[in-house]
Structure formats: structure tokens, C-alpha cells
Design an enzyme around this catalytic site. Sequence first.
Site, short mmCIF file in Angstrom:
data_model
loop_
_atom_site.label_atom_id
_atom_site.label_comp_id
_atom_site.label_asym_id
_atom_site.label_seq_id
_atom_site.Cartn_x
_atom_site.Cartn_y
_atom_site.Cartn_z
N SER A 238 -10.65 -0.84 6.80
CA SER A 238 -9.42 -1.08 6.07
C SER A 238 -8.88 0.25 5.57
O SER A 238 -9.49 1.31 5.79
CB SER A 238 -9.68 -2.01 4.87
OG SER A 238 -10.55 -1.38 3.95
N LYS A 239 -7.77 0.20 4.87
CA LYS A 239 -7.12 1.43 4.41
C LYS A 239 -8.03 2.24 3.49
O LYS A 239 -8.01 3.47 3.52
CB LYS A 239 -5.81 1.07 3.70
CG LYS A 239 -4.91 2.26 3.44
CD LYS A 239 -3.55 1.84 2.91
CE LYS A 239 -2.59 1.48 4.00
NZ LYS A 239 -1.21 1.30 3.51
N ARG A 240 -8.86 1.56 2.69
CA ARG A 240 -9.73 2.30 1.77
C ARG A 240 -10.79 3.10 2.51
O ARG A 240 -11.35 4.04 1.98
CB ARG A 240 -10.38 1.36 0.76
CG ARG A 240 -11.35 0.37 1.33
CD ARG A 240 -11.72 -0.70 0.30
NE ARG A 240 -12.46 -1.78 0.92
CZ ARG A 240 -13.78 -1.82 1.02
NH1 ARG A 240 -14.50 -0.82 0.57
NH2 ARG A 240 -14.38 -2.85 1.57
N GLY A 242 -10.05 4.62 5.38
CA GLY A 242 -9.34 5.64 6.15
C GLY A 242 -8.58 5.07 7.32
O GLY A 242 -8.13 5.81 8.20
#
Length: 469
Positions: A238-240, A242
Site C-alpha cells: 500500500s502507499k504506506r 511505498g
Amino acid sequence: MTKIITRFPPSPTGYLHVGGARTAIFNWLYARHMKGDFILRIEDTDTERSTQASVDAIFEALKWLGIDWDDGPFFQSKRLHIYQEYIQKLIDSGDAYYCTCSPEKLDAMRKKAVASGGKPKYDGTCRNRGLSKTEDAVIRFAAPVTGTTIVDDMIKGKIVFQNSELDDFIISRSNGTPTYNIAVVIDDITMNINTVIRGDDHLNNTPKQILLYNALESPLPAFGHVPMVLGNDRTRLSKRHGAMSVTAYRDMGYLPDALLNYLVRLGWSYGDQEFFTRDELIEKFTLKNIGRSAGIFNKDKLLALNADHIKAAPPSQLSKPLIPLLKERGCDAGEGLFLENVIKTLNTRSKTLLDMADGAAFYFQKTISYDEKAVKKFFKSSSIKPLYLLIKQFNELDGFEEKDIENAFKAVMELTVLKLGKIAQPVRLALTGKTVSPGIFEIIGVLGKKEIVSRLNNAIKFISERENQ
């Protein structure tokens, strides 16, 4: 030998993220390694979520990565007549049928199946009713209810699916648009795709697609399902972790070859080698070296690999992407020898192009702003004499090579009985405004005599005015 033809079929419902980019890279590399073709297809039948902005963003990301395609881009939204023709063949052959079961009936059907310990699937109510086309009718594929469907996967090996686990899945919605599985199969048949490399989240779709190939009497492509990329906590990326868009990494100063290199190594290996040029990847990439376990996305490893690629890249290659970053910092830089010489002083010190742009800014500034803490430490009245003597030495030089510059410093050291550090730090501050920079002799060589003398004079003036306050 049959020419290998692969494809990348993104849905334009957002930006191209690293997981999708890796799938594109694997297909592209395999096609290039095998001297085959790589096709780009845009799967935009989801009209509510598909946008032109997303299409443009996908093109932009692929072009930045250097992923070129031999045919396409094809758009599914422009191929509806082809899907309808093939779906009609399935109806005519008895491999598909119209279904008018309401959403409420389907919901009750699924609940009943779950209550009796089964799977929430369609029970075949309309399969043998011989219904005709109506406004509310969908079209379902008549899947076999016995036997097995085997996926002979190039990466995972042989996988057996029980046909009793499948149901009569929908292949055309009531509005006439095809569903994912049938559209993909028809596209791959008509585009002569013979190698399908994709994430293993698609594995459960593969037996359905094999049944469709068989019903349409078309040869199967070779399937290879690549393990997913996970975050460092082994959860879905996910975005957290990267999992940003590809172009976000570009904007953060990463090189396309570094991101390409890193994403390939997430699941593929060639011995212990970590650093690959693009040409090396094309030469060495094969499917047999793709592992069966998930790749773990590590931002620190990507950053370190990016630093290695910056170090290895010729300065002329870094100039073009660096220029807009310098402009953002108010620096008017153009391609040429000066910028390349600037890059040479920074390429071993920069992990990203943003680092390099920050480090290079002083080369282009007309007025140097001095760090206040450094001023208190190094800009004292005692610094004026060595700065003045250095200007005198430089003005007397015929040449301005590194050896000449070094000799000028040695002469000042002898005249002042000061060690190099006592002279170099005030000089560094005078030239860059900072206490940390590339080598002092390197900086002087790049800036040239005229600019160096001007900056040293400005520093002497600044010190004198400060001392007299």
C-alpha cells in the site's frame, strides 16, 4: 520457433503503481529477451471509473520507464463489436445462455448454498430454459460441472482446479458490455497473445479463461503467475509501504533505470547480482529465474540502488532530468559541459536527483547566502588574510588546473603558517554558503577563476562589514 507475443493490459482507473509497473516490465523484458512483441492494451470497459487522465498517466509512466510497445495501444471500449461477435458464437454453440434471474433471487440462491455448506455460486436455474435475449438478461457461460481444469503454470507449476468449484459465470452484462474474463480471452485470441505473465491475484480467473479458450476452440497461451509484491510487514503493498505511482518516484528524483532494476529484482534473480543495466536485464531475463515467494518492497534498498545508478550514469544522461529540478530552485541551468562538470562533483554524494539539485544550487547562484552558524565559526577577521592571499595567488596563475589550484593553496599555507583545513573551511563557506560540499579543489575547478575570485572578494567584504558592526 513461434514469435513470443506478450501484453500489458492496465485499467485506466488511477495512476500506474509499482505493482502494475513490475508486471509491465516482466512482460516487456521477456518479449525483448525473446525478440518478440510487446502489446499495450487499455482495459477501459469500466466506464464509470475509467478516465482519460488515468490513460495519460499510464502512458507517461511507461514512457518514463522506457517501456515501449510494438503494437497498440488498443482500447477495449472500441472493440465491443468484436466481443459481441464472439459471445454470439458461444450462444450458438450452446456454451453460453441468457439468464433473467433477479438480484434478489441470486442473493437468496447464494444464502441457501452457504446455509447448506456450499459455495455462494449460481445454481444454473436458467441453463436449460432456452431463454431469448431480453432487456434485463445477462449472458452466462455454461461451465462444465464435472472433471478438472489444469493450469500448467510456467512459474508455479501444475495447478488443478475442480470444475465443480466453478459456476456459470456472467460473460455479458444486461447492457451488452462484456465482463473481464471473456473480454481478456477474446483480446488475447485476436491479438495472437501466446504468453500471459501476470500477478498471481489473477490465478483464480485462469481456469475460467481456459474453459473459454476451449469453448472458442482456440489454442491456450502459456500462463505465468508472478507472486505479489508485499510491504515489509508482509501485508498487501500500500502507499504506506511505498506503493506510490511510478511518476511520484520520478518526481522524487529516482532514475527510471534504478526503479526498473529494483522492480525486476522483486521476484527475479540472477545469482547474487543486484545492479543491472537495462541491456543486461534484457540479455539475462528469463521466466525460470522468477521465484515462487512474494517480493518484499524495501524503500531503503530502492534508495541505495538509485544512488548506485546515479553514480554509474554518464553526466550527460543526468543533465536533462536535473535541469527542471534546478529551475525549481531558481537556478538557470542548461545542458552542456558546465552542468556535466557540476554533476561529476556530486554523483557520488547524491542518493536522488533531488539531493543532487540541492547540492548543485550554489554553482548557479549569483549571490551566496551564508549559513549563520558557519559564519560564526569560520568567518572571523583572521580569515580575511588567507582569503586575500588566495585571490592574489589565483590571479597570478597562468593555468587553472587542479595542480595549479593545489599549489596556490600550498603557497598560502606557507605564507600564513596555517593548515589546509583552517584555510579550506572559510573558502568552502565563501564559495558555497555551507560547510559540507564536494571537494574544494573540484568546486574551484568547475566554477573557474573569475567566479572564484568574485566570491572570495564578496566573502572578504561580508566579513569586514560584519566585524565593523
